[in-house]
Write a protein that holds these residues in place. Structure first.
Motif, PDB file in Angstrom:
ATOM      1  N   ARG A  15       0.930  -1.010  -0.012  1.00  0.00           N
ATOM      2  CA  ARG A  15       0.087  -0.174  -0.084  1.00  0.00           C
ATOM      3  C   ARG A  15       0.900   1.356   0.018  1.00  0.00           C
ATOM      4  NH1 ARG A  15      -5.600  -1.994  -0.217  1.00  0.00           N
ATOM      5  NH2 ARG A  15      -5.689  -3.576   0.544  1.00  0.00           N
ATOM      6  N   ARG A  16       0.842   1.713  -1.198  1.00  0.00           N
ATOM      7  CA  ARG A  16       1.815   3.180  -1.209  1.00  0.00           C
ATOM      8  C   ARG A  16       1.308   4.228  -0.310  1.00  0.00           C
ATOM      9  NH1 ARG A  16       6.051   2.139  -4.811  1.00  0.00           N
ATOM     10  NH2 ARG A  16       5.792   0.384  -6.065  1.00  0.00           N
ATOM     11  N   GLU A  17      -0.328   4.422  -0.609  1.00  0.00           N
ATOM     12  CA  GLU A  17      -0.799   5.184   0.345  1.00  0.00           C
ATOM     13  C   GLU A  17      -1.362   4.934   1.530  1.00  0.00           C
ATOM     14  OE1 GLU A  17      -0.898   8.429  -0.395  1.00  0.00           O
ATOM     15  OE2 GLU A  17       0.623   7.919  -2.370  1.00  0.00           O
ATOM     16  N   PRO A  18      -1.400   5.344   2.295  1.00  0.00           N
ATOM     17  CA  PRO A  18      -1.955   4.737   3.839  1.00  0.00           C
ATOM     18  C   PRO A  18      -3.482   4.503   3.880  1.00  0.00           C
ATOM     19  CG  PRO A  18      -0.837   6.905   4.275  1.00  0.00           C
ATOM     20  CD  PRO A  18      -0.997   6.861   2.797  1.00  0.00           C
ATOM     21  N   THR A 371       0.417  -3.504   6.617  1.00  0.00           N
ATOM     22  CA  THR A 371       0.501  -3.358   5.224  1.00  0.00           C
ATOM     23  C   THR A 371       2.214  -3.028   4.910  1.00  0.00           C
ATOM     24  OG1 THR A 371       0.470  -0.999   5.177  1.00  0.00           O
ATOM     25  CG2 THR A 371      -1.614  -2.165   4.713  1.00  0.00           C
ATOM     26  N   THR A 373       4.159  -0.752   3.869  1.00  0.00           N
ATOM     27  CA  THR A 373       4.015   0.749   3.360  1.00  0.00           C
ATOM     28  C   THR A 373       5.233   1.257   4.146  1.00  0.00           C
ATOM     29  OG1 THR A 373       1.745   0.847   3.606  1.00  0.00           O
ATOM     30  CG2 THR A 373       2.701   2.791   3.782  1.00  0.00           C
ATOM     31  N   LYS A 374       5.894   2.320   3.310  1.00  0.00           N
ATOM     32  CA  LYS A 374       7.269   3.130   3.997  1.00  0.00           C
ATOM     33  C   LYS A 374       6.674   3.817   5.174  1.00  0.00           C
ATOM     34  CE  LYS A 374       9.272   4.297  -0.524  1.00  0.00           C
ATOM     35  NZ  LYS A 374       9.819   5.142  -1.499  1.00  0.00           N
ATOM     36  N   LYS A 376       6.346   2.193   8.117  1.00  0.00           N
ATOM     37  CA  LYS A 376       5.652   1.236   8.983  1.00  0.00           C
ATOM     38  C   LYS A 376       6.781   0.452   9.569  1.00  0.00           C
ATOM     39  CE  LYS A 376       0.905   1.080   7.794  1.00  0.00           C
ATOM     40  NZ  LYS A 376      -0.382   0.364   7.608  1.00  0.00           N
TER      41      LYS A 376
END
Length: 414
Positions: A15-18, A371, A373-374, A376
């Motif tokens: 997931r690139r977007e939260p 996810t 995700t950057k 996290k």
């Protein structure tokens, strides 16, 4: 410390977007990247993408994940793993025909576990519980909620919550703590439930708040245990301590517990084996996460949460183990994911979403876990070589996990 995972056959739940949680048709969407890399720096996800763009700078550690898959660690939002002893005798009683209610009426069930726990020292309870915690970590769980409720006295409830606090301090896995003093009515209050509620509200809850031992409040809202009005009374008093509700509802009977959960902005309502149309309707467009516990349904041979009906109605759903000594003595989220597919007709995509991002939300951890995700935490499962992620629930009796990382550090299986 920087670690590169390269040649990943498929990086799952990207997931690139939260995203807060996924609901309805979106639960069947599981974004992935094939032939991928993942970079972890100081325990956090720093970068990921196609191997075509894999960075080449020096790394402290390089993990070649050729033919393997990487996904977020499981988020188990409903357990009772701090307990004493086991109840295998009751397991045999059920085989011989006794019901959950029959066993409870003869002094078994929750009261049986409470008696054992009351007789167990805090150190012994900690040592028993840490074995279970270490086990679920090796099974891929990267975050877990743990409830009290097997004490049912002031001293014993505090004992459980203090053990949870010790586990939080000593282990890297993210642990959330829930006060469930209203799990059953102790024998000494059998004919005085009002008196027990007063003890919970006036004596036990203030002490828990003073020691900051709980983040959530739970109630077993069920026929023969605590009514909707009992539940609302406890949730009302818990509000002044800042505790967020996560309540047991609709396990055996539907009696308005879901509605009470929504009314008091519960983070989750859990069990839901019995769901009426009005229960589904009231959950729509709310911030309350429905949580299914298929391991309990399997072990007790009771109906499963009607996941298909709920998801098709547009609801989200999370999955958890309900790990406890009486009705779900297993913390294996892999089995839960498989059972959701086999018995609840969920797709692998829905089940993985339910056990990762939706489970994280049900613990207030959606911004930290669930996810790829950057930013996290790098709580990760690395599979053995498998053909597809469908194989995870398909191979229900065998572990497909090769390794588990919590905050970027590999968990060693002792």
């Amino acid at each position: 410390m920087a670690t590169l995972f390269k040649n990943i056959k498929e990086l799952i739940q990207v997931r690139r977007e939260p995203v807060t949680f996924v609901s309805g048709k979106d639960m069947n969407n599981l974004p992935t990247i094939k032939n991928a890399f993942l970079v972890v720096v100081n325990g956090f996800i720093a970068d990921f993408g196609s191997m075509d763009n894999c960075p080449e700078e020096n790394f402290s550690k390089i993990v070649d994940a050729k033919d393997k898959m990487v996904l977020p660690a499981w988020c188990d939002s409903h357990t009772h793993i701090v307990y004493a002893g086991n109840r295998e005798g009751e397991f045999v009683d059920r085989i011989k025909g006794m019901t959950y209610t029959d066993i409870a009426n003869k002094g078994g069930g929750i009261l049986n576990s409470a008696k054992k726990l009351q007789e167990t020292s805090e150190d012994d309870l900690y040592n028993q519980s840490k074995v279970r915690l270490e086990e679920i970590m090796t099974l891929g769980t990267g975050a877990v909620e743990i409830k009290s409720g097997y004490g049912l006295t002031e001293d014993s409830e505090l004992k459980i919550l203090r053990v949870i606090k010790r586990l939080k301090k000593n282990y890297s896995i993210c642990i959330k703590s829930t006060f469930l003093g209203a799990h059953a009515i102790p024998n000494e209050y059998k004919n005085n439930k009002k008196g027990y509620l007063e003890v919970l509200i006036n004596d036990i809850m203030p002490k828990i708040a003073k020691e900051q031992l709980a983040e959530y409040i739970d109630v077993f809202c069920e026929t023969g245990y605590f009514s909707v009005s009992d539940t609302e009374l406890l949730l009302k008093h818990a509000k002044k301590f800042g505790w967020i509700p996560k309540i047991h509802v609709n396990q055996f009977t539907a009696m308005g517990g879901v509605q009470a959960g929504v009314k008091y902005n519960a983070l989750s309502v859990d069990h839901l084996e019995v769901m009426r149309d009005e229960d589904i309707e009231v959950l729509k467009n709310t911030s309350t996460m429905p949580v299914a516990l298929p391991g309990c349904s399997y072990f007790l041979s009771i109906p499963y949460t009607p996941a298909r009906k709920m998801i098709d109605a547009g609801l989200p759903l999370a999955l958890a183990t309900d790990y406890n000594p009486g009705s779900a003595p297993s913390g294996n989220m892999n089995f839960v994911v498989a059972t959701a597919c086999v018995k609840m007709n969920m797709t692998p995509e829905e089940a993985i979403n339910a056990a990762t991002i939706n489970g994280a939300y049900a613990m207030g951890l959606e911004n930290k876990l669930g996810t790829i995700t950057k930013g996290k935490w790098a709580n990760l499962i690395i599979t053995k070589p498998i053909n597809s992620y469908d194989f995870i629930p398909y191979s229900f009796g065998n572990s497909v996990i090769e390794s588990v990382y919590i905050k970027g550090v590999e968990i060693k299986n002792n």
